[in-house]
Design a protein around this motif. Structure first.
Motif, mmCIF file in Angstrom:
data_model
loop_
_atom_site.group_PDB
_atom_site.id
_atom_site.type_symbol
_atom_site.label_atom_id
_atom_site.label_comp_id
_atom_site.label_asym_id
_atom_site.label_seq_id
_atom_site.Cartn_x
_atom_site.Cartn_y
_atom_site.Cartn_z
ATOM 1 N N TYR A 1 -117.922 -16.884 17.026
ATOM 2 C CA TYR A 1 -116.308 -17.272 16.805
ATOM 3 C C TYR A 1 -116.119 -15.346 17.172
ATOM 4 C CZ TYR A 1 -116.373 -22.211 15.450
ATOM 5 O OH TYR A 1 -116.638 -23.355 15.253
ATOM 6 N N TYR B 1 -112.449 -29.840 7.125
ATOM 7 C CA TYR B 1 -113.173 -28.987 6.356
ATOM 8 C C TYR B 1 -111.991 -28.129 6.500
ATOM 9 C CZ TYR B 1 -116.750 -30.175 9.517
ATOM 10 O OH TYR B 1 -117.618 -30.496 10.627
ATOM 11 N N TYR C 1 -114.324 -35.077 11.251
ATOM 12 C CA TYR C 1 -114.417 -34.319 9.991
ATOM 13 C C TYR C 1 -113.411 -33.315 10.424
ATOM 14 C CZ TYR C 1 -118.805 -36.579 11.386
ATOM 15 O OH TYR C 1 -119.979 -37.430 11.444
ATOM 16 N N MET D 1 -122.196 -22.833 21.812
ATOM 17 C CA MET D 1 -122.847 -23.277 20.747
ATOM 18 C C MET D 1 -123.859 -22.925 21.575
ATOM 19 S SD MET D 1 -122.371 -26.784 19.115
ATOM 20 C CE MET D 1 -122.830 -27.626 20.638
ATOM 21 N N SER E 1 -118.470 -33.168 21.333
ATOM 22 C CA SER E 1 -119.407 -32.674 20.348
ATOM 23 C C SER E 1 -119.038 -32.747 18.848
ATOM 24 C CB SER E 1 -119.750 -31.259 20.474
ATOM 25 O OG SER E 1 -120.278 -30.232 19.369
ATOM 26 N N THR E 2 -120.211 -33.108 17.622
ATOM 27 C CA THR E 2 -119.144 -33.437 16.215
ATOM 28 C C THR E 2 -119.768 -31.777 16.025
ATOM 29 O OG1 THR E 2 -121.489 -33.784 16.126
ATOM 30 C CG2 THR E 2 -120.265 -35.775 16.328
ATOM 31 N N ASP E 3 -120.488 -31.003 16.537
ATOM 32 C CA ASP E 3 -121.130 -29.566 15.977
ATOM 33 C C ASP E 3 -119.987 -28.504 16.098
ATOM 34 O OD1 ASP E 3 -124.323 -29.492 17.080
ATOM 35 O OD2 ASP E 3 -123.078 -30.519 15.903
ATOM 36 N N THR E 4 -119.053 -28.496 17.023
ATOM 37 C CA THR E 4 -118.068 -27.192 17.372
ATOM 38 C C THR E 4 -116.704 -28.049 16.504
ATOM 39 O OG1 THR E 4 -118.880 -26.549 19.629
ATOM 40 C CG2 THR E 4 -116.368 -25.991 18.966
ATOM 41 N N GLN E 5 -116.288 -26.307 15.380
ATOM 42 C CA GLN E 5 -115.529 -26.800 15.106
ATOM 43 C C GLN E 5 -113.944 -25.751 15.268
ATOM 44 O OE1 GLN E 5 -116.099 -26.338 10.843
ATOM 45 N NE2 GLN E 5 -118.162 -27.279 10.373
ATOM 46 N N TYR E 6 -113.009 -26.818 15.297
ATOM 47 C CA TYR E 6 -111.914 -25.519 15.948
ATOM 48 C C TYR E 6 -110.444 -25.668 14.510
ATOM 49 C CZ TYR E 6 -113.601 -27.198 19.944
ATOM 50 O OH TYR E 6 -114.322 -27.757 21.061
ATOM 51 N N PHE E 7 -110.164 -24.101 14.581
ATOM 52 C CA PHE E 7 -109.326 -23.877 13.187
ATOM 53 C C PHE E 7 -108.130 -23.790 13.736
ATOM 54 C CE2 PHE E 7 -113.127 -22.307 10.803
ATOM 55 C CZ PHE E 7 -113.744 -22.010 11.410
ATOM 56 N N LEU F 1 -120.797 -25.648 8.246
ATOM 57 C CA LEU F 1 -121.932 -24.283 8.651
ATOM 58 C C LEU F 1 -121.476 -23.832 7.901
ATOM 59 C CD1 LEU F 1 -119.599 -24.210 12.370
ATOM 60 C CD2 LEU F 1 -121.649 -24.646 12.393
ATOM 61 N N LEU G 1 -123.069 -20.697 15.895
ATOM 62 C CA LEU G 1 -121.729 -20.638 17.006
ATOM 63 C C LEU G 1 -121.706 -19.701 17.328
ATOM 64 C CD1 LEU G 1 -122.895 -23.578 15.419
ATOM 65 C CD2 LEU G 1 -120.152 -23.803 16.907
ATOM 66 N N SER H 1 -121.548 -34.711 8.122
ATOM 67 C CA SER H 1 -120.471 -33.886 8.802
ATOM 68 C C SER H 1 -121.859 -32.823 9.480
ATOM 69 C CB SER H 1 -119.482 -33.398 8.056
ATOM 70 O OG SER H 1 -120.007 -33.065 6.646
ATOM 71 N N TYR H 2 -121.007 -31.698 9.711
ATOM 72 C CA TYR H 2 -121.451 -30.055 10.498
ATOM 73 C C TYR H 2 -121.109 -28.995 9.727
ATOM 74 C CZ TYR H 2 -123.668 -27.394 13.243
ATOM 75 O OH TYR H 2 -124.766 -26.565 13.933
ATOM 76 N N ARG I 1 -129.948 -27.105 13.256
ATOM 77 C CA ARG I 1 -129.453 -27.934 14.129
ATOM 78 C C ARG I 1 -128.876 -27.018 15.392
ATOM 79 N NH1 ARG I 1 -126.044 -32.751 14.228
ATOM 80 N NH2 ARG I 1 -124.662 -33.107 15.942
ATOM 81 N N TYR J 1 -111.773 -24.238 4.054
ATOM 82 C CA TYR J 1 -112.518 -22.678 4.151
ATOM 83 C C TYR J 1 -111.298 -21.853 4.010
ATOM 84 C CZ TYR J 1 -116.614 -23.977 7.928
ATOM 85 O OH TYR J 1 -117.088 -24.484 8.632
ATOM 86 N N TYR K 1 -115.060 -30.843 2.722
ATOM 87 C CA TYR K 1 -115.167 -31.033 3.539
ATOM 88 C C TYR K 1 -115.052 -32.610 3.682
ATOM 89 C CZ TYR K 1 -119.780 -32.034 3.325
ATOM 90 O OH TYR K 1 -121.161 -33.049 2.758
ATOM 91 N N LEU L 1 -117.526 -22.021 2.786
ATOM 92 C CA LEU L 1 -116.666 -23.805 2.887
ATOM 93 C C LEU L 1 -116.490 -24.245 1.194
ATOM 94 C CD1 LEU L 1 -116.032 -26.137 4.679
ATOM 95 C CD2 LEU L 1 -118.729 -26.701 3.802
ATOM 96 N N TYR M 1 -115.937 -36.599 5.635
ATOM 97 C CA TYR M 1 -116.345 -37.190 7.363
ATOM 98 C C TYR M 1 -115.596 -38.516 6.849
ATOM 99 C CZ TYR M 1 -119.301 -38.634 3.246
ATOM 100 O OH TYR M 1 -119.536 -38.818 1.256
ATOM 101 N N PHE N 1 -113.397 -20.772 19.013
ATOM 102 C CA PHE N 1 -114.649 -20.452 19.441
ATOM 103 C C PHE N 1 -115.625 -20.234 21.207
ATOM 104 C CE2 PHE N 1 -118.558 -23.147 20.606
ATOM 105 C CZ PHE N 1 -118.831 -23.241 20.767
ATOM 106 N N ALA O 1 -105.971 -17.116 13.839
ATOM 107 C CA ALA O 1 -107.511 -18.168 13.339
ATOM 108 C C ALA O 1 -108.964 -17.377 13.654
ATOM 109 C CB ALA O 1 -107.375 -19.432 13.913
ATOM 110 N N PRO O 2 -109.936 -17.762 13.731
ATOM 111 C CA PRO O 2 -111.083 -18.239 14.614
ATOM 112 C C PRO O 2 -111.432 -18.737 15.762
ATOM 113 C CG PRO O 2 -111.874 -18.076 12.411
ATOM 114 C CD PRO O 2 -110.608 -18.395 12.633
#
Lengths: 114, 115
Positions: free
Chosen positions: A36, B33, B31, A48, B100-106, A102, A34, A99-100, A31, B35, B48, B45, B50, A45, A42-43
């Motif tokens: 980071y 998660y 979402y 993408m 966006s649902t793809d980008t994850q923020y930590f 990684l 990404l 969900s996505y 899909r 880790y 998670y 991971l 949803y 972003f 923390a990582p």
């Protein structure tokens, strides 16, 4: 099982150098990919990349996705000491749950010396 | 700033004790998660979510459970901590409505030491 391999694992350069970090992947139903940056916390972003967006650029950083070669590169030009960090690559498939998830590589540790 | 906090930030505990880590978000991401990050392994991971009360296992879920009773909180529990669970734990969020649902923020991470 999804897999992400980054190279090199570590790299030391001088300020002003240009560096290229590599990421190769194996993932079912790709899909997106990404990048980071992780300093001592923390990582955060960076980019993408997807099938519809295979090149991204922000200032001195740029990244390209090669779907044929299943890989990506992250370029940093005119490096500065503030670029010292671990750079993480992650990929993810489409997920049936919506969900996505990684899968991360182990990272490339970049050290920029004055 | 994605509006994500973790508590506690540091914890030292003994083998066999239960431990709960909390992740709190303020921006209604769907979402969430958990880790863990260990030298030589990178980020892996654990579990998670949803949605509220909807959770699933990740790559390294053995010895961990999670709960999400409301959108903003995602709890990670170590039922009986072991030394192999000494690690840095990161919470991440994604899926803001309209984004966006793809980008994850930590989140900032929790350093857990099990003696």
């Amino acid at each position: 099982e999804d897999k992400v391999v980054q190279s090199p694992l570590s790299l030391v350069v001088h300020e002003g150098d240009t560096v290229t970090l590599n990421c190769s992947y194996e993932v079912t139903n790709f899909r997106s990919l990404l990048w980071y940056k992780q300093e001592k916390k923390a990582p955060t972003f960076l980019f993408m990349l997807t099938s519809s967006g295979i090149e991204k650029k922000s200032g001195r950083l740029s990244s390209i996705l090669d779907k044929k070669e299943l890989s990506s590169i992250l370029n940093i030009t005119a490096t500065q000491t503030g670029d010292s960090a671990i750079y993480l690559c992650a990929v993810g498939p489409y997920s049936g749950a919506g969900s996505y998830q990684l899968t991360f590589g182990k990272g490339t540790k970049l050290s920029v010396i004055p | 700033d994605a509006g994500i906090t973790q508590s506690p930030r540091h914890k030292v505990t003994e083998t066999g004790t239960p431990v709960t880590l909390r992740c709190h978000q303020t921006e209604n991401h769907r979402y969430m998660y958990w880790y863990r990050q260990d030298p030589g392994h990178g980020l892996r991971l654990i579990h998670y979510s949803y949605g509220v009360k909807d959770t699933d296992k990740g790559e390294v879920s053995d010895g961990y459970s999670v709960s999400r009773s409301k959108t903003e909180d995602f709890l990670l529990t170590l039922e009986s901590a072991t030394s192999s669970q000494t690690s840095v734990y990161f919470c991440a969020i994604s899926g803001l409505a309209g984004g966006s649902t793809d980008t994850q923020y930590f989140g900032p991470g929790t350093r857990l030491t099990v003696l």
